[in-house]
Design a protein around this motif. Structure first.
Motif, PDB file in Angstrom:
ATOM      1  N   ALA A   1       4.321  -8.610  11.185  1.00  0.00           N
ATOM      2  CA  ALA A   1       4.548  -7.503  11.741  1.00  0.00           C
ATOM      3  C   ALA A   1       5.167  -6.636  10.221  1.00  0.00           C
ATOM      4  N   ALA A   2       5.005  -7.161   9.421  1.00  0.00           N
ATOM      5  CA  ALA A   2       5.206  -6.641   7.671  1.00  0.00           C
ATOM      6  C   ALA A   2       4.288  -6.854   7.142  1.00  0.00           C
ATOM      7  N   ALA A   3       3.392  -7.489   6.873  1.00  0.00           N
ATOM      8  CA  ALA A   3       2.688  -6.547   6.737  1.00  0.00           C
ATOM      9  C   ALA A   3       1.743  -5.738   6.970  1.00  0.00           C
ATOM     10  N   PRO A   4       1.965  -4.689   7.781  1.00  0.00           N
ATOM     11  CA  PRO A   4       1.520  -3.089   7.616  1.00  0.00           C
ATOM     12  C   PRO A   4       2.462  -2.523   6.690  1.00  0.00           C
ATOM     13  N   SER A   5       3.949  -2.973   7.132  1.00  0.00           N
ATOM     14  CA  SER A   5       4.809  -2.262   5.778  1.00  0.00           C
ATOM     15  C   SER A   5       4.698  -2.303   4.776  1.00  0.00           C
ATOM     16  N   VAL A   6       3.783  -3.691   3.962  1.00  0.00           N
ATOM     17  CA  VAL A   6       3.774  -4.037   2.992  1.00  0.00           C
ATOM     18  C   VAL A   6       2.521  -3.313   2.262  1.00  0.00           C
ATOM     19  N   GLY A   7       0.873  -2.805   3.345  1.00  0.00           N
ATOM     20  CA  GLY A   7      -0.063  -1.826   2.720  1.00  0.00           C
ATOM     21  C   GLY A   7       0.642  -0.425   2.820  1.00  0.00           C
ATOM     22  N   ARG A   8       1.763  -0.668   3.320  1.00  0.00           N
ATOM     23  CA  ARG A   8       2.462   0.956   3.791  1.00  0.00           C
ATOM     24  C   ARG A   8       3.091   1.057   2.346  1.00  0.00           C
ATOM     25  N   ALA A   9       4.187   0.158   1.815  1.00  0.00           N
ATOM     26  CA  ALA A   9       4.301   0.524   0.792  1.00  0.00           C
ATOM     27  C   ALA A   9       3.226   0.448  -0.669  1.00  0.00           C
ATOM     28  N   VAL A  10       2.156  -0.098  -0.801  1.00  0.00           N
ATOM     29  CA  VAL A  10       1.103   0.627  -1.809  1.00  0.00           C
ATOM     30  C   VAL A  10       0.541   1.192  -1.708  1.00  0.00           C
ATOM     31  N   GLY A  11       0.219   1.662  -0.854  1.00  0.00           N
ATOM     32  CA  GLY A  11      -0.762   2.353  -0.502  1.00  0.00           C
ATOM     33  C   GLY A  11      -0.601   3.672  -1.658  1.00  0.00           C
ATOM     34  N   PRO A  12       0.024   4.236  -0.065  1.00  0.00           N
ATOM     35  CA  PRO A  12       0.550   5.862  -0.820  1.00  0.00           C
ATOM     36  C   PRO A  12       0.780   6.337  -2.119  1.00  0.00           C
ATOM     37  N   LEU A  13       1.301   4.778  -2.587  1.00  0.00           N
ATOM     38  CA  LEU A  13       1.608   4.994  -4.505  1.00  0.00           C
ATOM     39  C   LEU A  13       0.106   4.620  -5.687  1.00  0.00           C
TER      40      LEU A  13
ATOM     41  N   TRP B   1      -3.926  -1.930   5.564  1.00  0.00           N
ATOM     42  CA  TRP B   1      -3.314  -1.030   5.676  1.00  0.00           C
ATOM     43  C   TRP B   1      -2.795  -0.060   4.311  1.00  0.00           C
ATOM     44  N   ILE B   2      -3.104  -0.618   2.944  1.00  0.00           N
ATOM     45  CA  ILE B   2      -3.076  -0.384   2.553  1.00  0.00           C
ATOM     46  C   ILE B   2      -4.118   1.268   1.782  1.00  0.00           C
ATOM     47  N   SER B   3      -5.155   0.513   3.006  1.00  0.00           N
ATOM     48  CA  SER B   3      -6.022   1.721   2.763  1.00  0.00           C
ATOM     49  C   SER B   3      -5.827   2.386   4.163  1.00  0.00           C
ATOM     50  N   TYR B   4      -5.310   2.776   4.870  1.00  0.00           N
ATOM     51  CA  TYR B   4      -4.778   3.132   6.083  1.00  0.00           C
ATOM     52  C   TYR B   4      -3.649   4.010   5.667  1.00  0.00           C
TER      53      TYR B   4
END
Length: 398
Positions: free
Chosen positions: A340-352, A219-222
């Motif tokens: 369910a939290a895993a995608p959110s963690v990826g989305r938290a780090v990914g854009p930054l 999800w960091i990539s996604y």
């Protein structure tokens, strides 16, 4: 109230997943573009805002998952829907800077809350195999996104307020469904948990956390698709916004076709097929980012999205299904909350991280880095499953 023996109705659970995704799809797809074009924020600032939203989702998922095992799930999900209704009203009234960012963070928290609750309810379906249930939940979630993303592009020029109003109406509908169809009595499970502390076998824990960690990395990539790619297409390549919106319509339609096809062939209920889907799906997902550096027109992005979607649709729903198989009844809420939290963690780090790479090296470096990160996830998940799955304890009941 449904009895414990009946479990959760799959039909109403899928309806709730569809509506929740449909409503949420009016909020997130244009966040980056809205912040960049209308509120005049930098990519780094947008990254922080998206990070706050995603961290909120992660925390909401974890909290909701833990509470699911201890309190009445009906009250839990009902509270989450009510909170989302209030927040949509707040969005309609206040959507300037920095109020928009604050409300978006709260929306993230309760969005994660609802996602974890719906996934945890999925473990209470008695009528179908767990892999089938999570495939269908993923399908319905993305099916809802098809409708919302298709509508976002045409509606957005009339004002973002209309999108929040539509989300409000949908959450009101969801509240009535939850109020009438989600009253499952899990009191016996709660008492069992209070009197018996179950420790998961070490190999179960290893595979669960390997799967969750893999989801975070994927999800960091996604997240680059959901944030930085929209700015790249609209502001750098000067492609119209409807083309970015159309990519997500393609994504949702293709997910629907893939999921329905797998269910028709009964692949979702096959354990060996589950592992093939995970491994092949992650590889496809990583390959898609290698197409983006050469994409300068809509067809290139559409091809990359098709490859991305094939990987996503096959791998992503199988990880929560695997976690469901490796957890006992009284711990399902906790670990589905973490999943369910895993995608959110990826989305938290990914854009930054993505915004930082873009400023330092440019968009092409970002796409190559996203692909490399995906293959790191593949090696980790492959190694843990090959070495550990045979040593795990499987809990077949949902």
């Amino acid at each position: 109230m449904q009895s414990i023996g009946q479990g959760m109705s799959l039909r109403w659970l899928l309806a709730a997943s569809f509506i929740n995704s449909f409503a949420f799809g009016f909020i997130w797809p244009l966040t980056s573009v809205y912040l960049y074009n209308e509120l005049y924020q930098t990519l780094v600032t947008i990254g922080w805002v998206m990070m706050a939203n995603a961290v909120g989702q992660a925390i909401g998922s974890i909290v909701s998952g833990r509470l699911f095992d201890q309190f009445k799930p009906y009250r839990l999900i009902q509270f989450g829907v009510l909170a989302m209704i209030v927040l949509q009203v707040a969005f309609i009234i206040w959507h300037g800077w920095p109020t928009y960012a604050v409300i978006l963070t709260l929306v993230g928290f309760f969005g994660g809350w609802l996602t974890a609750a719906i996934n945890a309810y999925g473990t209470q379906v008695r009528s179908h195999d767990g892999r089938f249930v999570f495939n269908m939940l993923y399908f319905m979630s993305n099916f809802g996104m098809v409708f919302s993303t298709a509508l976002v592009g045409p509606i957005y020029p009339f004002g973002i307020t209309w999108l929040f109003l539509l989300a409000l109406i949908l959450y009101v509908v969801l509240f009535f469904i939850v109020h009438t169809k989600f009253r499952i009595n899990l009191a016996n499970y709660s008492r069992e948990q209070q009197t018996t502390k179950i420790a998961l076998p070490k190999w179960n824990l290893l595979l669960i956390y390997a799967g969750i960690s893999g989801l975070v990395i994927l999800w960091i990539s996604y997240a680059q698709w959901q944030g930085n790619v929209s700015v790249y297409m609209n502001s750098v390549l000067k492609l119209p916004l409807w083309q970015y919106s159309m990519l997500w319509t393609i994504n949702g339609i293709l997910i629907a076709i893939i999921q329905l096809g797998m269910n028709a062939l009964n692949l979702s209920a096959n354990r060996r097929s589950m592992f093939i889907q995970i491994f092949a799906g992650i590889i496809m997902f990583g390959l898609s980012f290698l197409v983006l550096p050469f994409s300068h027109h809509f067809m290139g992005f559409a091809l990359a999205m098709i490859i991305t979607t094939i990987g996503e649709a096959t791998a992503f729903p199988m990880i929560p299904a695997l976690v469901n198989e490796l957890t006992p009844l009284t711990l399902k809420g906790r670990y589905q909350g973490l999943t369910a939290a895993a995608p959110s963690v990826g989305r938290a780090v990914g854009p930054l991280v993505g915004g930082f790479i873009i400023q330092q090296q440019g968009y092409n470096a970002l796409f190559y880095a996203a692909s490399a990160l995906t293959f790191v996830a593949f090696i980790g998940v492959l190694t843990s499953i090959v070495l550990g799955y045979r040593r795990t304890v499987r809990y077949e009941e949902n």
